[in-house]
Design a protein around this motif. Structure first.
Motif, mmCIF file in Angstrom:
data_model
loop_
_atom_site.group_PDB
_atom_site.id
_atom_site.type_symbol
_atom_site.label_atom_id
_atom_site.label_comp_id
_atom_site.label_asym_id
_atom_site.label_seq_id
_atom_site.Cartn_x
_atom_site.Cartn_y
_atom_site.Cartn_z
ATOM 1 N N LYS A 50 56.703 -3.453 -52.274
ATOM 2 C CA LYS A 50 55.539 -2.243 -52.323
ATOM 3 C C LYS A 50 56.063 -1.127 -51.547
ATOM 4 C CE LYS A 50 51.827 -4.320 -53.868
ATOM 5 N NZ LYS A 50 50.646 -4.787 -53.146
ATOM 6 N N SER A 95 50.700 -3.400 -57.424
ATOM 7 C CA SER A 95 49.977 -4.635 -57.964
ATOM 8 C C SER A 95 49.887 -4.605 -59.386
ATOM 9 C CB SER A 95 48.633 -4.639 -57.380
ATOM 10 O OG SER A 95 48.689 -4.522 -55.986
ATOM 11 N N ARG A 98 54.025 -5.338 -61.121
ATOM 12 C CA ARG A 98 55.085 -6.132 -60.509
ATOM 13 C C ARG A 98 55.196 -7.296 -61.770
ATOM 14 N NH1 ARG A 98 51.152 -7.991 -55.571
ATOM 15 N NH2 ARG A 98 49.585 -8.261 -56.885
ATOM 16 N N ALA A 112 56.083 -8.989 -52.552
ATOM 17 C CA ALA A 112 55.069 -7.846 -52.519
ATOM 18 C C ALA A 112 53.596 -8.409 -52.457
ATOM 19 C CB ALA A 112 55.088 -7.223 -53.700
ATOM 20 N N THR A 113 53.282 -9.109 -51.304
ATOM 21 C CA THR A 113 51.897 -9.379 -51.117
ATOM 22 C C THR A 113 51.315 -10.010 -52.068
ATOM 23 O OG1 THR A 113 51.027 -7.356 -51.664
ATOM 24 C CG2 THR A 113 51.722 -7.496 -49.086
ATOM 25 N N MET A 114 52.066 -10.847 -52.948
ATOM 26 C CA MET A 114 51.596 -11.239 -54.172
ATOM 27 C C MET A 114 50.995 -12.716 -53.944
ATOM 28 S SD MET A 114 53.641 -11.039 -57.613
ATOM 29 C CE MET A 114 52.792 -11.787 -59.314
ATOM 30 N N THR A 115 49.701 -12.958 -54.479
ATOM 31 C CA THR A 115 49.129 -14.248 -54.127
ATOM 32 C C THR A 115 49.657 -15.165 -55.300
ATOM 33 O OG1 THR A 115 47.234 -13.351 -53.307
ATOM 34 C CG2 THR A 115 47.016 -15.565 -54.365
ATOM 35 N N ARG A 120 48.797 -16.325 -62.747
ATOM 36 C CA ARG A 120 50.109 -15.889 -62.834
ATOM 37 C C ARG A 120 51.207 -16.756 -62.946
ATOM 38 N NH1 ARG A 120 48.716 -12.184 -57.592
ATOM 39 N NH2 ARG A 120 47.630 -10.367 -58.621
ATOM 40 N N ALA A 163 45.381 -6.422 -58.887
ATOM 41 C CA ALA A 163 45.375 -7.283 -57.583
ATOM 42 C C ALA A 163 44.201 -8.442 -57.910
ATOM 43 C CB ALA A 163 44.959 -6.468 -56.332
ATOM 44 N N THR A 164 44.397 -9.442 -57.190
ATOM 45 C CA THR A 164 43.186 -10.507 -57.280
ATOM 46 C C THR A 164 41.897 -10.030 -56.686
ATOM 47 O OG1 THR A 164 44.067 -11.300 -55.160
ATOM 48 C CG2 THR A 164 44.948 -12.349 -57.156
ATOM 49 N N TYR A 184 47.516 1.387 -52.859
ATOM 50 C CA TYR A 184 46.427 1.185 -51.796
ATOM 51 C C TYR A 184 46.391 2.550 -50.995
ATOM 52 C CZ TYR A 184 45.962 -3.800 -52.475
ATOM 53 O OH TYR A 184 45.657 -4.949 -53.060
ATOM 54 N N THR A 201 40.688 -5.959 -50.065
ATOM 55 C CA THR A 201 41.877 -6.559 -50.267
ATOM 56 C C THR A 201 42.278 -7.424 -49.205
ATOM 57 O OG1 THR A 201 44.171 -6.276 -50.979
ATOM 58 C CG2 THR A 201 43.546 -4.754 -49.189
ATOM 59 N N ASP A 202 43.504 -8.147 -49.216
ATOM 60 C CA ASP A 202 43.767 -9.059 -48.367
ATOM 61 C C ASP A 202 43.712 -8.409 -46.891
ATOM 62 O OD1 ASP A 202 44.603 -10.498 -50.388
ATOM 63 O OD2 ASP A 202 46.867 -10.135 -50.132
ATOM 64 N N ILE A 205 46.638 -6.769 -45.457
ATOM 65 C CA ILE A 205 46.864 -5.097 -45.689
ATOM 66 C C ILE A 205 45.775 -4.226 -44.932
ATOM 67 C CG2 ILE A 205 46.903 -3.697 -47.874
ATOM 68 C CD1 ILE A 205 47.748 -5.936 -49.388
ATOM 69 N N TYR A 228 50.925 -16.174 -50.322
ATOM 70 C CA TYR A 228 51.835 -15.345 -50.821
ATOM 71 C C TYR A 228 53.144 -16.058 -51.151
ATOM 72 C CZ TYR A 228 49.444 -10.995 -48.896
ATOM 73 O OH TYR A 228 48.416 -10.154 -48.614
HETATM 74 N N1 GLU Z 1 47.457 -10.578 -52.739
HETATM 75 C C1 GLU Z 1 46.623 -10.029 -53.536
HETATM 76 C C2 GLU Z 1 47.301 -10.006 -54.978
HETATM 77 O O1 GLU Z 1 48.380 -10.588 -55.115
HETATM 78 C C3 GLU Z 1 46.017 -8.715 -53.004
HETATM 79 C C4 GLU Z 1 47.172 -7.875 -52.668
HETATM 80 C C5 GLU Z 1 47.866 -7.119 -53.522
HETATM 81 O O2 GLU Z 1 47.491 -6.356 -54.349
HETATM 82 O O3 GLU Z 1 49.340 -7.076 -53.787
HETATM 83 O O4 GLU Z 1 46.730 -9.327 -55.885
#
Ligand code: GLU
Length: 267
Positions: A50, A95, A98, A112-115, A120, A163-164, A184, A201-202, A205, A228
């Motif tokens: 990100k 988000s 990616r 990248a802060t990805m759940t 997914r 995003a989630t 963001y 969001t998380d 963040i 993540y």
């Molecule tokens: N962790 C969440 C997601 O993967 C929110 C953070 C983001 O947007 O990266 O969607």
């Protein structure tokens, strides 16, 4: 004669199609069978991070540097797998972009802060969990909104596309209106200019945003779990294994904690 010519053409088309299929199959296996060797040969690994997420992956507008927890984790992992000779090239992902960027081969991995979610997982591969976050709310200090329960009819909550967070908040607070932005920093600017009552969001963040502007605070605790993972193109099993091994080594050696303590103060 005409008949013969026709059969000849049919045969030719068939042979060409078979050759094409064999060719495609071959290039696909090469790209997915040993991505680690491919990256080594190429001399660089392209990592999607990100640029809009302070403390995780953020491009400092003053210095132009891209920094954060995810960036340091990406560099440490790459060094463990590929050594010093392979250069780490950072590429911006959001988000929303990616997953397509992984699928198109624009990036080798995404940190990248990805759940990690079941949906997914159908389209990309993930490493083991490397960080645990949870969704929360950011509001202006003094706001009447104290938790997700206060997001009732007539309230507006801001988040980003891809995003989630959008789907999660719709489940937790079905009556609120959800507005989704491209990234963001845009969403945070919108909150500051009064376009919404809260940003969701998380928590990880949101703490970064609160650190950027002390007029804002994180409220109400978390209402989801967001583990993540590092995402890779589906089928890149060898790379996934190498990333998991590197992650474990970073954790065992204490390097992971060092990186975490550098960036993350609250959790
Ligand atoms: N962790 C969440 C997601 O993967 C929110 C953070 C983001 O947007 O990266 O969607």
């Amino acid at each position: 004669m005409g008949k013969l010519k026709k059969w000849f053409t049919v045969g030719l088309v068939f042979v060409l199609a078979a050759a094409l299929m064999a060719g495609c199959g071959k290039s696909k296996t090469t790209s997915s069978s040993d991505p680690v060797q491919q990256i080594k040969k190429r001399g660089k690994v392209v990592v999607g991070v990100k640029y809009d997420t302070y403390l995780f992956g953020y491009k400092d507008p003053k210095t132009g540097k891209v920094e954060g927890f995810d960036v340091d984790i990406a560099k440490a992992i790459s060094k463990k797998i590929f050594g010093d000779k392979v250069k780490v090239q950072l590429k911006e992902v959001t988000s929303k972009t990616r997953i397509p960027m992984l699928q198109n081969g624009d990036v080798d991995m995404v940190v990248a802060t990805m759940t990690i979610t079941p949906d997914r997982k159908k389209v990309v591969d993930f490493s083991d969990v490397y960080f645990d976050a949870g969704q929360s709310l950011l509001v202006k200090k003094g706001s009447k909104i104290k938790s997700v329960k206060d997001l009732t009819k007539g309230t507006k909550v801001l988040t980003v596309k891809g995003a989630t967070s959008g789907d999660n908040v719709k489940k937790a607070a079905p009556d609120t209106q959800v507005l989704e932005y491209e990234n963001y920093q845009e969403a945070f600017t919108a909150l500051k200019s009064g376009k919404g009552d809260a940003l969701t969001t998380d928590n990880s963040i949101l703490y970064g945003m609160a650190a950027q502007d002390p007029n804002y605070q994180v409220v109400g605790g978390t209402f989801t779990n967001e583990p993540y993972g590092i995402a890779m193109k589906k089928g890149n099993t060898k790379l996934v294994k190498a990333v998991n091994k590197a992650l474990k080594e970073l954790k065992d050696s204490g390097e992971y904690d060092k990186i975490k303590n550098k960036w993350i103060k609250e959790q």
